[in-house]
Design a protein around this motif. Structure first.
Motif, PDB file in Angstrom:
ATOM      1  N   ASN A  38       0.801  -1.226   0.000  1.00 17.06           N
ATOM      2  CA  ASN A  38       0.000   0.000   0.000  1.00 17.06           C
ATOM      3  C   ASN A  38       0.837   1.280   0.000  1.00 17.06           C
ATOM      4  O   ASN A  38       0.478   2.253  -0.680  1.00 17.06           O
ATOM      5  N   PRO A  39       1.968   1.324   0.733  1.00 16.05           N
ATOM      6  CA  PRO A  39       2.769   2.571   0.714  1.00 16.05           C
ATOM      7  C   PRO A  39       3.413   2.873  -0.634  1.00 16.05           C
ATOM      8  O   PRO A  39       3.889   3.990  -0.835  1.00 16.05           O
ATOM      9  N   PHE A  40       3.423   1.917  -1.552  1.00 19.65           N
ATOM     10  CA  PHE A  40       4.010   2.188  -2.859  1.00 19.65           C
ATOM     11  C   PHE A  40       3.188   3.222  -3.618  1.00 19.65           C
ATOM     12  O   PHE A  40       3.733   4.011  -4.372  1.00 19.65           O
ATOM     13  N   SER A  41       1.868   3.203  -3.427  1.00 22.91           N
ATOM     14  CA  SER A  41       1.013   4.084  -4.222  1.00 22.91           C
ATOM     15  C   SER A  41      -0.141   4.676  -3.418  1.00 22.91           C
ATOM     16  O   SER A  41      -0.117   5.843  -3.050  1.00 22.91           O
ATOM     17  N   LYS A  42      -1.153   3.865  -3.101  1.00 27.22           N
ATOM     18  CA  LYS A  42      -2.406   4.390  -2.543  1.00 27.22           C
ATOM     19  C   LYS A  42      -2.248   4.954  -1.136  1.00 27.22           C
ATOM     20  O   LYS A  42      -3.078   5.740  -0.681  1.00 27.22           O
ATOM     21  N   ASP A  43      -1.193   4.563  -0.413  1.00 24.83           N
ATOM     22  CA  ASP A  43      -0.944   5.105   0.920  1.00 24.83           C
ATOM     23  C   ASP A  43       0.500   5.593   1.022  1.00 24.83           C
ATOM     24  O   ASP A  43       1.128   5.477   2.069  1.00 24.83           O
ATOM     25  N   ASN A  44       1.002   6.150  -0.084  1.00 25.77           N
ATOM     26  CA  ASN A  44       2.394   6.596  -0.123  1.00 25.77           C
ATOM     27  C   ASN A  44       2.647   7.676   0.928  1.00 25.77           C
ATOM     28  O   ASN A  44       1.867   8.623   1.047  1.00 25.77           O
ATOM     29  N   PRO A  45       3.744   7.553   1.689  1.00 25.78           N
ATOM     30  CA  PRO A  45       3.987   8.527   2.766  1.00 25.78           C
ATOM     31  C   PRO A  45       4.257   9.951   2.287  1.00 25.78           C
ATOM     32  O   PRO A  45       4.010  10.904   3.028  1.00 25.78           O
ATOM     33  N   VAL A  46       4.745  10.113   1.050  1.00 24.90           N
ATOM     34  CA  VAL A  46       5.076  11.457   0.563  1.00 24.90           C
ATOM     35  C   VAL A  46       3.904  12.090  -0.165  1.00 24.90           C
ATOM     36  O   VAL A  46       3.461  13.186   0.182  1.00 24.90           O
ATOM     37  N   VAL A  47       3.368  11.422  -1.175  1.00 27.06           N
ATOM     38  CA  VAL A  47       2.365  12.057  -2.032  1.00 27.06           C
ATOM     39  C   VAL A  47       0.926  11.852  -1.552  1.00 27.06           C
ATOM     40  O   VAL A  47       0.015  12.491  -2.074  1.00 27.06           O
ATOM     41  N   VAL A  48       0.714  10.975  -0.585  1.00 22.52           N
ATOM     42  CA  VAL A  48      -0.626  10.800  -0.023  1.00 22.52           C
ATOM     43  C   VAL A  48      -0.691  11.342   1.400  1.00 22.52           C
ATOM     44  O   VAL A  48      -1.547  12.155   1.734  1.00 22.52           O
ATOM     45  N   GLN A  49       0.262  10.907   2.241  1.00 24.75           N
ATOM     46  CA  GLN A  49       0.274  11.386   3.622  1.00 24.75           C
ATOM     47  C   GLN A  49       1.009  12.716   3.777  1.00 24.75           C
ATOM     48  O   GLN A  49       0.920  13.364   4.815  1.00 24.75           O
ATOM     49  N   VAL A  50       1.731  13.121   2.723  1.00 28.99           N
ATOM     50  CA  VAL A  50       2.485  14.388   2.702  1.00 28.99           C
ATOM     51  C   VAL A  50       3.448  14.462   3.890  1.00 28.99           C
ATOM     52  O   VAL A  50       3.428  15.416   4.671  1.00 28.99           O
ATOM     53  N   LEU A  51       4.297  13.445   4.023  1.00 26.72           N
ATOM     54  CA  LEU A  51       5.319  13.404   5.059  1.00 26.72           C
ATOM     55  C   LEU A  51       6.694  13.338   4.393  1.00 26.72           C
ATOM     56  O   LEU A  51       6.831  12.877   3.273  1.00 26.72           O
ATOM     57  N   GLY A  52       7.712  13.783   5.098  1.00 32.01           N
ATOM     58  CA  GLY A  52       9.076  13.702   4.583  1.00 32.01           C
ATOM     59  C   GLY A  52       9.366  14.633   3.428  1.00 32.01           C
ATOM     60  O   GLY A  52      10.310  14.411   2.661  1.00 32.01           O
ATOM     61  N   ILE A  53       8.587  15.694   3.298  1.00 36.88           N
ATOM     62  CA  ILE A  53       8.743  16.609   2.170  1.00 36.88           C
ATOM     63  C   ILE A  53      10.088  17.354   2.219  1.00 36.88           C
ATOM     64  O   ILE A  53      10.701  17.627   1.185  1.00 36.88           O
ATOM     65  N   CYS A  54      10.552  17.683   3.424  1.00 32.05           N
ATOM     66  CA  CYS A  54      11.781  18.481   3.546  1.00 32.05           C
ATOM     67  C   CYS A  54      12.965  17.811   2.857  1.00 32.05           C
ATOM     68  O   CYS A  54      13.729  18.453   2.144  1.00 32.05           O
ATOM     69  N   SER A  55      13.118  16.498   3.077  1.00 27.65           N
ATOM     70  CA  SER A  55      14.248  15.802   2.458  1.00 27.65           C
ATOM     71  C   SER A  55      14.060  15.671   0.951  1.00 27.65           C
ATOM     72  O   SER A  55      15.035  15.618   0.203  1.00 27.65           O
TER      73      SER A  55
ATOM     74  N   GLY B  28       9.427   2.712   3.493  1.00 31.44           N
ATOM     75  CA  GLY B  28      10.738   3.180   3.036  1.00 31.44           C
ATOM     76  C   GLY B  28      10.857   3.142   1.527  1.00 31.44           C
ATOM     77  O   GLY B  28      11.367   4.080   0.904  1.00 31.44           O
ATOM     78  N   ILE B  29      10.359   2.063   0.912  1.00 28.23           N
ATOM     79  CA  ILE B  29      10.393   1.957  -0.549  1.00 28.23           C
ATOM     80  C   ILE B  29       9.479   3.002  -1.183  1.00 28.23           C
ATOM     81  O   ILE B  29       9.829   3.635  -2.187  1.00 28.23           O
ATOM     82  N   GLY B  30       8.295   3.195  -0.581  1.00 28.68           N
ATOM     83  CA  GLY B  30       7.374   4.211  -1.099  1.00 28.68           C
ATOM     84  C   GLY B  30       7.998   5.595  -1.088  1.00 28.68           C
ATOM     85  O   GLY B  30       7.863   6.366  -2.052  1.00 28.68           O
ATOM     86  N   TYR B  31       8.706   5.903  -0.018  1.00 27.77           N
ATOM     87  CA  TYR B  31       9.423   7.174   0.096  1.00 27.77           C
ATOM     88  C   TYR B  31      10.533   7.256  -0.949  1.00 27.77           C
ATOM     89  O   TYR B  31      10.700   8.278  -1.629  1.00 27.77           O
ATOM     90  N   THR B  32      11.271   6.158  -1.107  1.00 32.94           N
ATOM     91  CA  THR B  32      12.397   6.134  -2.045  1.00 32.94           C
ATOM     92  C   THR B  32      11.932   6.275  -3.487  1.00 32.94           C
ATOM     93  O   THR B  32      12.595   6.929  -4.303  1.00 32.94           O
ATOM     94  N   ILE B  33      10.806   5.673  -3.822  1.00 36.51           N
ATOM     95  CA  ILE B  33      10.265   5.785  -5.180  1.00 36.51           C
ATOM     96  C   ILE B  33      10.081   7.252  -5.563  1.00 36.51           C
ATOM     97  O   ILE B  33      10.469   7.684  -6.655  1.00 36.51           O
ATOM     98  N   ILE B  34       9.508   8.029  -4.649  1.00 30.81           N
ATOM     99  CA  ILE B  34       9.270   9.449  -4.932  1.00 30.81           C
ATOM    100  C   ILE B  34      10.596  10.189  -5.040  1.00 30.81           C
ATOM    101  O   ILE B  34      10.784  11.015  -5.950  1.00 30.81           O
ATOM    102  N   LEU B  35      11.537   9.900  -4.131  1.00 32.10           N
ATOM    103  CA  LEU B  35      12.846  10.549  -4.210  1.00 32.10           C
ATOM    104  C   LEU B  35      13.533  10.262  -5.540  1.00 32.10           C
ATOM    105  O   LEU B  35      14.110  11.167  -6.157  1.00 32.10           O
ATOM    106  N   VAL B  36      13.466   9.019  -5.991  1.00 33.53           N
ATOM    107  CA  VAL B  36      14.131   8.636  -7.239  1.00 33.53           C
ATOM    108  C   VAL B  36      13.474   9.320  -8.435  1.00 33.53           C
ATOM    109  O   VAL B  36      14.167   9.821  -9.334  1.00 33.53           O
ATOM    110  N   ILE B  37      12.155   9.364  -8.458  1.00 37.63           N
ATOM    111  CA  ILE B  37      11.454  10.021  -9.571  1.00 37.63           C
ATOM    112  C   ILE B  37      11.820  11.510  -9.626  1.00 37.63           C
ATOM    113  O   ILE B  37      12.152  12.047 -10.686  1.00 37.63           O
ATOM    114  N   VAL B  38      11.748  12.175  -8.467  1.00 38.65           N
ATOM    115  CA  VAL B  38      12.058  13.608  -8.421  1.00 38.65           C
ATOM    116  C   VAL B  38      13.523  13.847  -8.776  1.00 38.65           C
ATOM    117  O   VAL B  38      13.851  14.738  -9.570  1.00 38.65           O
TER     118      VAL B  38
END
Length: 208
Positions: A13-30, A138-148
């Protein structure tokens, strides 16, 4: 079977539908700070995966022995210890990247994703599901970091992982790297684009 299904949801679920960055909007600073290049984004993501997974397991193992009134302090101590280990390993085996990440490895201690998962999941679940939750988030967070990081380095510097990607002929024809992509505000714009694309294809995330 129910446990397997639940564990699968906890992990994926954290990969997409419950992603910590783009859904929960956490860890944006890093996301703003470490994604100007792809390499530090990848290393930061792997560091968060390791710290989050093992801190989840440790807190899960200790959850029944931690007094409620000091649970946050215990969580911070566990995370801080793991972050120190990760930081030392990076300095020993990936010194250049460690210097690029600078203080941001240390700031993993205050990453909202970690404290949120420890408090919301690890304190209430057994070690194996907690480990899967840590790895998944962690992977869900990393996916967004890698894309950006991919788009910021490619469009801002014309390279990926330090290797030139844009052919020289493009520059001779008038192509110019977009210097704005290297600036932190562009990370927010790229994240916003990811959120837009994700919600366009996921009706569950669309506001009614």
């Amino acid at each position: 079977m129910a446990d397997k299904t639940n564990n699968k949801q906890v992990f994926f679920n954290p990969f997409s539908k419950d992603n910590p960055v783009v859904v929960q909007v956490l860890g944006i600073c890093s996301v703003l700070a470490v994604t100007a290049k792809l390499e530090p984004a990848i290393v930061m993501g792997l560091s968060v995966i390791a710290v989050l997974a093992f801190s989840n397991v440790i807190i899960s193992l200790l959850r029944n022995t931690i007094p409620t009134n000091i649970r946050i302090i215990v969580q911070l101590v566990v995370v801080a210890g793991l972050v120190v280990i990760v930081s030392q390993l990076l300095e020993a085996y990936a010194y250049d990247v460690s210097k690029q990440l600078s203080v941001f490895i240390g700031l993993i201690i205050t990453n909202c994703i970690l404290m949120g998962r420890l408090e919301a999941f690890a304190m209430a679940n057994r070690p194996w599901p907690s480990f899967l939750d840590g790895i998944g988030n962690g992977i869900g967070y990393t996916i967004i970091l890698v894309i950006v990081g991919f788009f910021r380095e490619l469009l801002g510097s014309g390279s990926l992982l330090g290797h030139t990607i844009i052919p020289e002929s493009f520059y001779e024809a008038g192509y110019v790297n977009n210097g704005l992509m290297i600036l932190p505000p562009m990370a927010l714009i790229v994240v916003a684009c990811i959120i837009w694309v994700q919600r366009s294809f996921n009706k569950d995330l669309q506001e009614k």
